[in-house]
Design a protein around this motif. Sequence first.
Motif, PDB file in Angstrom:
ATOM      1  N   ARG A 125       4.817  10.785   0.488  1.00 17.11           N
ATOM      2  CA  ARG A 125       4.703  11.840  -0.515  1.00 17.11           C
ATOM      3  C   ARG A 125       4.367  11.268  -1.895  1.00 17.11           C
ATOM      4  O   ARG A 125       3.684  11.908  -2.693  1.00 17.11           O
ATOM      5  CB  ARG A 125       5.988  12.664  -0.559  1.00 17.11           C
ATOM      6  CG  ARG A 125       6.093  13.539   0.687  1.00 17.11           C
ATOM      7  CD  ARG A 125       7.405  14.255   0.763  1.00 17.11           C
ATOM      8  NE  ARG A 125       7.562  15.284  -0.256  1.00 17.11           N
ATOM      9  CZ  ARG A 125       8.665  16.012  -0.387  1.00 17.11           C
ATOM     10  NH1 ARG A 125       9.693  15.811   0.420  1.00 17.11           N
ATOM     11  NH2 ARG A 125       8.750  16.934  -1.319  1.00 17.11           N
ATOM     12  N   LEU A 126       4.877  10.064  -2.159  1.00 18.05           N
ATOM     13  CA  LEU A 126       4.585   9.435  -3.452  1.00 18.05           C
ATOM     14  C   LEU A 126       3.271   8.637  -3.412  1.00 18.05           C
ATOM     15  O   LEU A 126       2.920   7.966  -4.385  1.00 18.05           O
ATOM     16  CB  LEU A 126       5.732   8.501  -3.850  1.00 18.05           C
ATOM     17  CG  LEU A 126       7.063   9.163  -4.229  1.00 18.05           C
ATOM     18  CD1 LEU A 126       8.202   8.162  -4.211  1.00 18.05           C
ATOM     19  CD2 LEU A 126       6.966   9.813  -5.614  1.00 18.05           C
ATOM     20  N   GLN A 127       2.585   8.731  -2.305  1.00 17.34           N
ATOM     21  CA  GLN A 127       1.318   8.010  -2.104  1.00 17.34           C
ATOM     22  C   GLN A 127       1.473   6.525  -2.396  1.00 17.34           C
ATOM     23  O   GLN A 127       0.733   5.928  -3.174  1.00 17.34           O
ATOM     24  CB  GLN A 127       0.211   8.626  -2.964  1.00 17.34           C
ATOM     25  CG  GLN A 127      -0.069  10.061  -2.560  1.00 17.34           C
ATOM     26  CD  GLN A 127      -1.034  10.777  -3.493  1.00 17.34           C
ATOM     27  OE1 GLN A 127      -1.758  10.149  -4.247  1.00 17.34           O
ATOM     28  NE2 GLN A 127      -1.029  12.095  -3.444  1.00 17.34           N
ATOM     29  N   LEU A 128       2.475   5.954  -1.752  1.00 18.68           N
ATOM     30  CA  LEU A 128       2.811   4.550  -1.971  1.00 18.68           C
ATOM     31  C   LEU A 128       2.564   3.774  -0.683  1.00 18.68           C
ATOM     32  O   LEU A 128       3.138   4.089   0.361  1.00 18.68           O
ATOM     33  CB  LEU A 128       4.295   4.448  -2.380  1.00 18.68           C
ATOM     34  CG  LEU A 128       4.896   3.055  -2.472  1.00 18.68           C
ATOM     35  CD1 LEU A 128       4.303   2.289  -3.650  1.00 18.68           C
ATOM     36  CD2 LEU A 128       6.417   3.152  -2.638  1.00 18.68           C
ATOM     37  N   ASP A 129       1.712   2.761  -0.777  1.00 22.36           N
ATOM     38  CA  ASP A 129       1.440   1.880   0.359  1.00 22.36           C
ATOM     39  C   ASP A 129       2.518   0.789   0.354  1.00 22.36           C
ATOM     40  O   ASP A 129       2.665   0.058  -0.622  1.00 22.36           O
ATOM     41  CB  ASP A 129       0.032   1.293   0.154  1.00 22.36           C
ATOM     42  CG  ASP A 129      -0.266   0.151   1.102  1.00 22.36           C
ATOM     43  OD1 ASP A 129       0.542  -0.115   2.010  1.00 22.36           O
ATOM     44  OD2 ASP A 129      -1.321  -0.487   0.919  1.00 22.36           O
ATOM     45  N   LEU A 130       3.279   0.720   1.449  1.00 18.06           N
ATOM     46  CA  LEU A 130       4.426  -0.211   1.468  1.00 18.06           C
ATOM     47  C   LEU A 130       4.047  -1.620   1.930  1.00 18.06           C
ATOM     48  O   LEU A 130       4.888  -2.505   1.993  1.00 18.06           O
ATOM     49  CB  LEU A 130       5.525   0.335   2.388  1.00 18.06           C
ATOM     50  CG  LEU A 130       6.184   1.646   1.974  1.00 18.06           C
ATOM     51  CD1 LEU A 130       7.167   2.121   3.037  1.00 18.06           C
ATOM     52  CD2 LEU A 130       6.899   1.490   0.637  1.00 18.06           C
ATOM     53  N   GLY A 131       2.762  -1.818   2.210  1.00 21.36           N
ATOM     54  CA  GLY A 131       2.369  -3.063   2.876  1.00 21.36           C
ATOM     55  C   GLY A 131       2.094  -4.258   1.981  1.00 21.36           C
ATOM     56  O   GLY A 131       1.822  -5.345   2.470  1.00 21.36           O
ATOM     57  N   LYS A 132       2.176  -4.087   0.663  1.00 21.35           N
ATOM     58  CA  LYS A 132       1.748  -5.182  -0.217  1.00 21.35           C
ATOM     59  C   LYS A 132       2.949  -5.972  -0.747  1.00 21.35           C
ATOM     60  O   LYS A 132       4.058  -5.448  -0.832  1.00 21.35           O
ATOM     61  CB  LYS A 132       0.974  -4.601  -1.406  1.00 21.35           C
ATOM     62  CG  LYS A 132      -0.328  -3.939  -0.969  1.00 21.35           C
ATOM     63  CD  LYS A 132      -1.231  -3.644  -2.136  1.00 21.35           C
ATOM     64  CE  LYS A 132      -0.732  -2.524  -3.019  1.00 21.35           C
ATOM     65  NZ  LYS A 132      -1.561  -2.240  -4.150  1.00 21.35           N
ATOM     66  N   PRO A 133       2.719  -7.230  -1.140  1.00 25.39           N
ATOM     67  CA  PRO A 133       3.826  -7.973  -1.743  1.00 25.39           C
ATOM     68  C   PRO A 133       4.254  -7.323  -3.061  1.00 25.39           C
ATOM     69  O   PRO A 133       3.398  -6.842  -3.816  1.00 25.39           O
ATOM     70  CB  PRO A 133       3.240  -9.368  -2.024  1.00 25.39           C
ATOM     71  CG  PRO A 133       1.874  -9.378  -1.473  1.00 25.39           C
ATOM     72  CD  PRO A 133       1.485  -7.997  -1.072  1.00 25.39           C
ATOM     73  N   ILE A 134       5.554  -7.325  -3.308  1.00 22.56           N
ATOM     74  CA  ILE A 134       6.081  -6.605  -4.474  1.00 22.56           C
ATOM     75  C   ILE A 134       5.425  -7.056  -5.774  1.00 22.56           C
ATOM     76  O   ILE A 134       5.142  -6.243  -6.647  1.00 22.56           O
ATOM     77  CB  ILE A 134       7.607  -6.795  -4.520  1.00 22.56           C
ATOM     78  CG1 ILE A 134       8.163  -6.156  -3.267  1.00 22.56           C
ATOM     79  CG2 ILE A 134       8.194  -6.250  -5.824  1.00 22.56           C
ATOM     80  CD1 ILE A 134       9.446  -5.483  -3.307  1.00 22.56           C
ATOM     81  N   ARG A 135       5.164  -8.366  -5.871  1.00 23.65           N
ATOM     82  CA  ARG A 135       4.596  -8.878  -7.126  1.00 23.65           C
ATOM     83  C   ARG A 135       3.257  -8.222  -7.480  1.00 23.65           C
ATOM     84  O   ARG A 135       2.861  -8.204  -8.636  1.00 23.65           O
ATOM     85  CB  ARG A 135       4.467 -10.402  -7.082  1.00 23.65           C
ATOM     86  CG  ARG A 135       3.397 -10.922  -6.147  1.00 23.65           C
ATOM     87  CD  ARG A 135       3.349 -12.438  -6.138  1.00 23.65           C
ATOM     88  NE  ARG A 135       3.572 -12.970  -4.804  1.00 23.65           N
ATOM     89  CZ  ARG A 135       2.661 -12.944  -3.816  1.00 23.65           C
ATOM     90  NH1 ARG A 135       1.482 -12.424  -4.022  1.00 23.65           N
ATOM     91  NH2 ARG A 135       2.954 -13.425  -2.625  1.00 23.65           N
ATOM     92  N   SER A 136       2.560  -7.687  -6.469  1.00 25.46           N
ATOM     93  CA  SER A 136       1.210  -7.178  -6.739  1.00 25.46           C
ATOM     94  C   SER A 136       1.183  -5.690  -7.108  1.00 25.46           C
ATOM     95  O   SER A 136       0.116  -5.146  -7.372  1.00 25.46           O
ATOM     96  CB  SER A 136       0.309  -7.433  -5.530  1.00 25.46           C
ATOM     97  OG  SER A 136       0.771  -6.663  -4.441  1.00 25.46           O
ATOM     98  N   TYR A 137       2.321  -5.021  -7.146  1.00 23.47           N
ATOM     99  CA  TYR A 137       2.306  -3.586  -7.480  1.00 23.47           C
ATOM    100  C   TYR A 137       2.202  -3.367  -8.988  1.00 23.47           C
ATOM    101  O   TYR A 137       2.739  -4.158  -9.777  1.00 23.47           O
ATOM    102  CB  TYR A 137       3.584  -2.895  -6.976  1.00 23.47           C
ATOM    103  CG  TYR A 137       3.586  -2.672  -5.475  1.00 23.47           C
ATOM    104  CD1 TYR A 137       3.001  -1.545  -4.921  1.00 23.47           C
ATOM    105  CD2 TYR A 137       4.185  -3.595  -4.629  1.00 23.47           C
ATOM    106  CE1 TYR A 137       3.013  -1.342  -3.548  1.00 23.47           C
ATOM    107  CE2 TYR A 137       4.201  -3.401  -3.257  1.00 23.47           C
ATOM    108  CZ  TYR A 137       3.609  -2.272  -2.720  1.00 23.47           C
ATOM    109  OH  TYR A 137       3.615  -2.063  -1.381  1.00 23.47           O
ATOM    110  N   SER A 138       1.579  -2.254  -9.353  1.00 24.43           N
ATOM    111  CA  SER A 138       1.529  -1.851 -10.767  1.00 24.43           C
ATOM    112  C   SER A 138       2.901  -1.321 -11.179  1.00 24.43           C
ATOM    113  O   SER A 138       3.758  -1.054 -10.326  1.00 24.43           O
ATOM    114  CB  SER A 138       0.494  -0.745 -10.951  1.00 24.43           C
ATOM    115  OG  SER A 138       0.936   0.419 -10.279  1.00 24.43           O
TER     116      SER A 138
END
Length: 312
Positions: A125-138
């Motif tokens: 619902r939040l349109q969040l892709d859970l597959g990436k390393p945390i450091r790379s999120y905005s």
Amino acid sequence: MALQPAVQTQGLTKSYHRGQRPALDHLTLTVNRGEIFGYLGPNGAGKTTTIRMLLDLIRPTSGSASLLGLDAQHNSVEIHKRIGFLPGELNLWQNLTAKQAITYLHQLRGHDDSAMRYAHELAERLQLDLGKPIRSYSTGNKRKIGLVIAMMHKPELLILDEPTSGLDPLMQQIFNQLVTEVRSEGRTVFLSSHILSEVQAICERVAIIRDGKLQAVERVSDLTRVKFHQLTLTFRSPVSPDRIANIPGVSEIKTEGNVLHLRLSGDFDPLLRALDGQYIVEVRSQEPSLEETFLSYYGAANGSSAKKEVTQ
Ligand SMILES: Nc1ncnc2c1ncn2[C@@H]1O[C@H](COP(=O)(O)OP(=O)(O)OP(=O)(O)O)[C@@H](O)[C@H]1O
Ligand SMILES: [Mg+2]
């Protein structure tokens, strides 16, 4: 037996440094079960300080707090099991993916599978892709990870420190829907913000703090009643301010050639009637900030927190 309040503080005070003004000064506040409660104040007002004490991350200088009827200090372990918390700044394992971090926390907390299912629903619902390393999120996407972690186990009480900062307007709407669902399930949300308009749509009541002091606890409907507009009217030719000086709700009139600046509380109709016959080129209306709305309500001049009668 009646349920204990979701949050209750009694004279809660925090001084980080001796001799300086306390960051939070004798806060006495009750948040009922099942309400969405906004904790509003400008930067540095003491919001995060309050939340840290509720969670026993820092200790009060004096006073006390209880959550769900449990003492914030003595029962902090049990409290942490029963609530959801979104910190102002999220520190997570940078090298794990969001999914790994969420799964790890889920196992640590020992919640059942439904929490993991709800985590995936929230991410979708939040349109969040859970597959990436945390450091790379905005920044905004990190905030969403924090929201998933806070909400996934459907806790009785959610404590959210500036949950919508960094979220775009669409995501803010989705967030609003999510907290409305929390309330419809009889659960409680305590959220901090420095933007009144953001919380107006979802909160029943707001507490307003400034310089560590509680200024008011209000129903949101009462605060909107005292809202005003800062208007800039551009005319084709100069207009005398005398024309509108005595119009109800009009104050702070300033003229600059063909332009009139003024403040209007209440309805537009009396003003527009008084200006009938004048050619209006443009009307600009600026919404007051929390600070302005609030100061107009409680009086800025003497910095007093005494409640004024609202005259409309
Ligand atoms: N660890 C600390 N040590 C010393 N002073 C602190 C500490 N944390 C906060 N303060 C001070 O306490 C006051 C309240 O800060 P706090 O972070 O609680 O405000 P806030 O309402 O959360 O603000 P913001 O909207 O910017 O997040 C500020 O004057 C701040 O400088
Ligand atoms: Mg803060």
